[in-house]
Design a protein around this motif. Structure first.
Motif, PDB file in Angstrom:
ATOM      1  N   VAL A  73      17.848 -42.991   5.276  1.00 24.56           N
ATOM      2  CA  VAL A  73      18.537 -43.491   6.183  1.00 24.56           C
ATOM      3  C   VAL A  73      17.315 -44.014   7.282  1.00 24.56           C
ATOM      4  O   VAL A  73      16.882 -43.346   7.839  1.00 24.56           O
ATOM      5  CB  VAL A  73      19.586 -42.561   7.091  1.00 24.56           C
ATOM      6  N   GLU A  74      17.584 -45.317   7.290  1.00 20.53           N
ATOM      7  CA  GLU A  74      16.325 -46.082   7.987  1.00 20.53           C
ATOM      8  C   GLU A  74      17.097 -46.777   9.264  1.00 20.53           C
ATOM      9  O   GLU A  74      17.923 -47.820   9.075  1.00 20.53           O
ATOM     10  CB  GLU A  74      15.537 -46.896   7.303  1.00 20.53           C
ATOM     11  N   ASP A  75      16.456 -46.711  10.521  1.00 20.69           N
ATOM     12  CA  ASP A  75      17.089 -47.382  11.740  1.00 20.69           C
ATOM     13  C   ASP A  75      16.242 -46.933  12.842  1.00 20.69           C
ATOM     14  O   ASP A  75      15.594 -46.046  12.779  1.00 20.69           O
ATOM     15  CB  ASP A  75      18.656 -47.317  11.870  1.00 20.69           C
ATOM     16  N   LYS A  81      21.152 -41.431  12.698  1.00 22.60           N
ATOM     17  CA  LYS A  81      20.762 -41.103  11.291  1.00 22.60           C
ATOM     18  C   LYS A  81      21.042 -39.562  11.124  1.00 22.60           C
ATOM     19  O   LYS A  81      21.389 -39.151  10.005  1.00 22.60           O
ATOM     20  CB  LYS A  81      19.462 -41.488  11.321  1.00 22.60           C
ATOM     21  N   THR A 178      15.341 -39.369   6.960  1.00 23.71           N
ATOM     22  CA  THR A 178      15.428 -40.425   8.219  1.00 23.71           C
ATOM     23  C   THR A 178      14.132 -41.120   8.432  1.00 23.71           C
ATOM     24  O   THR A 178      13.299 -40.166   8.328  1.00 23.71           O
ATOM     25  CB  THR A 178      16.151 -39.669   9.308  1.00 23.71           C
ATOM     26  N   ASN A 180      12.318 -43.978  11.025  1.00 26.31           N
ATOM     27  CA  ASN A 180      12.121 -44.997  12.044  1.00 26.31           C
ATOM     28  C   ASN A 180      11.248 -46.529  11.203  1.00 26.31           C
ATOM     29  O   ASN A 180      10.621 -46.082  10.284  1.00 26.31           O
ATOM     30  CB  ASN A 180      11.635 -44.771  13.326  1.00 26.31           C
ATOM     31  N   PRO A 181      11.656 -47.572  11.892  1.00 25.96           N
ATOM     32  CA  PRO A 181      11.290 -48.787  11.138  1.00 25.96           C
ATOM     33  C   PRO A 181       9.472 -48.405  11.410  1.00 25.96           C
ATOM     34  O   PRO A 181       9.151 -48.206  12.443  1.00 25.96           O
ATOM     35  CB  PRO A 181      11.426 -49.854  12.152  1.00 25.96           C
ATOM     36  N   ARG A 201      19.030 -46.599   0.141  1.00 23.89           N
ATOM     37  CA  ARG A 201      18.693 -46.673   1.589  1.00 23.89           C
ATOM     38  C   ARG A 201      19.773 -47.482   2.238  1.00 23.89           C
ATOM     39  O   ARG A 201      20.129 -48.271   1.707  1.00 23.89           O
ATOM     40  CB  ARG A 201      17.295 -47.570   1.705  1.00 23.89           C
ATOM     41  N   SER A 203      20.910 -48.363   6.365  1.00 27.56           N
ATOM     42  CA  SER A 203      20.806 -48.517   7.938  1.00 27.56           C
ATOM     43  C   SER A 203      21.985 -48.675   8.507  1.00 27.56           C
ATOM     44  O   SER A 203      23.052 -49.224   8.402  1.00 27.56           O
ATOM     45  CB  SER A 203      20.390 -50.162   7.980  1.00 27.56           C
ATOM     46  N   GLY A 205      22.758 -49.126  11.943  1.00 31.02           N
ATOM     47  CA  GLY A 205      23.104 -50.040  12.917  1.00 31.02           C
ATOM     48  C   GLY A 205      23.936 -49.589  13.958  1.00 31.02           C
ATOM     49  O   GLY A 205      24.165 -48.544  14.141  1.00 31.02           O
ATOM     50  N   SER A 309      21.943 -51.383  -1.778  1.00 32.61           N
ATOM     51  CA  SER A 309      21.365 -50.297  -1.291  1.00 32.61           C
ATOM     52  C   SER A 309      20.498 -49.530  -2.185  1.00 32.61           C
ATOM     53  O   SER A 309      19.608 -48.876  -1.904  1.00 32.61           O
ATOM     54  CB  SER A 309      22.670 -49.249  -1.030  1.00 32.61           C
ATOM     55  N   HIS A 313      15.222 -51.566  -1.105  1.00 25.71           N
ATOM     56  CA  HIS A 313      13.956 -50.894  -0.853  1.00 25.71           C
ATOM     57  C   HIS A 313      13.047 -50.560  -1.651  1.00 25.71           C
ATOM     58  O   HIS A 313      11.895 -50.075  -1.113  1.00 25.71           O
ATOM     59  CB  HIS A 313      14.561 -49.317  -0.054  1.00 25.71           C
TER      60      HIS A 313
END
Length: 350
Positions: A73-75, A81, A178, A180-181, A201, A203, A205, A309, A313
């Motif tokens: 889970v990336e955001d 997340k 999880t 972070n960018p 993966r 995001s 949002g 998904s 990635h």
């Protein structure tokens, strides 16, 4: 290291490296599709009471669990997340460990370590937090590459090897990580081998205004996680996984999956396409998506619904594509639009 919800007993650690000794479902453990669909509905309804306006993210998280994969889970920080990971874990009556990844975290802090017992005059293995049914890895890209690599064997082979001895992880086993960018301060990009271990993966949002207003009204006095109770047991999850394994895939759909994989490897804007592992995981995710829709066979649309998904990635763009503003998700969408679907698969869909 912050390890929360340490609910698994150390007595659940098994020695050995056989894949058959994972506590997986057997042929008699499959659920009828009606019961499977009812259990999925309970899980999704429970998740949606906490994560407002993110039904697609909740569905994909459940899809990955049923397909025996791992979720990334990336955001940006603060969009839910970790909340999604915790909520999914709490809907299942199973062992859950949470690891807060930090730069000083060591591999042994994740997998466990052998400690000398002076009374018994021998070394004893103390299992780490990876010994759980669901492992929440919070901010995984804040740890060093050496610590990140400690998860490679766990995620692929469902076992841990320490001092030459292998210990099997109980099924179901899922890592929900999880991150972070990578542009943010203090983060380490996940290497290609690590990203390839994650089935999908997503995001999160930002929520829409209605969901954000509801969050402000309901999340002030206490965390909604306190109200979450398990809606399925670990044995039922194993049976649900076995039901997904029994979903039929026609040769035409398999050819479609192979065609998508070859298209990524031959794409002029990609330096790295989909690996064979990626295609296996794409097919497994498509089987789970079909079962969630109440079918015991896979359609090409099931493959397309999870392809972005599962694949995006893993792809690496060349410099020209990055300069031109292209992204992996757009390339996957273009490939899906161009790869032909076999006549047999079209007949099945109709």
């Amino acid at each position: 290291m912050d390890i929360q919800q340490h609910t698994a007993a150390t007595g659940s650690v098994h020695s050995g490296s056989s894949e058959e000794d994972t506590g997986g479902p057997g042929p008699a453990d499959r659920l009828p599709l009606a019961d499977f669909h009812d259990a999925c509905g309970r899980i999704l309804a429970s998740i949606n009471t906490v994560i407002e306006g993110k039904q697609e993210a909740a569905r994909l998280a459940l899809t990955v669990l049923l397909a025996q994969g791992h979720l990334l889970v990336e955001d940006v920080p603060g969009v839910g997340k970790t909340m999604l990971a915790k909520t999914l874990a709490r809907t299942i009556d199973c062992s859950v460990h949470r690891i807060q990844f930090t730069p000083d975290l060591l591999p042994s802090d994740v997998t466990g370590v052998s400690i000398y017992n002076q009374d018994k005059h021998r070394f004893e293995f103390r299992p780490g937090p990876v010994f759980a049914n669901i492992v929440i890895g919070d901010e995984i890209n804040r740890a060093s590459a050496k610590t990140q690599s400690a998860l490679l064997e766990c995620m692929e082979e469902h076992q841990v090897t320490v001092d030459g001895r292998s210990y099997t992880l109980d099924a179901p086993f899922m890592v929900v990580a999880t991150q972070n960018p990578i542009e943010m301060e203090g983060t380490y990009p996940l290497p290609e081998a690590q990203r390839d271990r994650f089935m999908a993966r997503i995001s999160m949002g930002y929520p829409d205004p209605r969901a954000e207003m509801l969050m402000l009204e309901t999340h002030q006095s206490m965390s909604p996680l306190r109200e979450i109770r398990p809606v399925v047991g670990v044995g039922e999850v194993r049976a649900m996984v076995a039901t997904v394994q029994d979903v039929y895939v026609s040769p035409a759909v398999k050819e479609y999956v192979v065609g998508i994989g070859r298209a990524t490897r031959e794409h002029p804007h990609l330096r790295l396409g989909a690996s064979p592992r990626a295609l296996l995981q794409l097919l497994r995710a498509a089987k789970a998506a079909a079962a969630l829709d109440g079918r015991d066979f896979v359609l090409p649309d099931d493959v397309g619904s999870v392809a972005e998904s599962v694949l995006a990635h893993r792809l690496m763009l060349d410099r020209k594509a990055i300069t031109a503003g292209e992204n992996a998700s757009g390339i996957v969408a273009g490939i899906l639009a161009k790869v032909p679907v076999g006549a047999e698969a079209r007949r099945t869909a109709s």
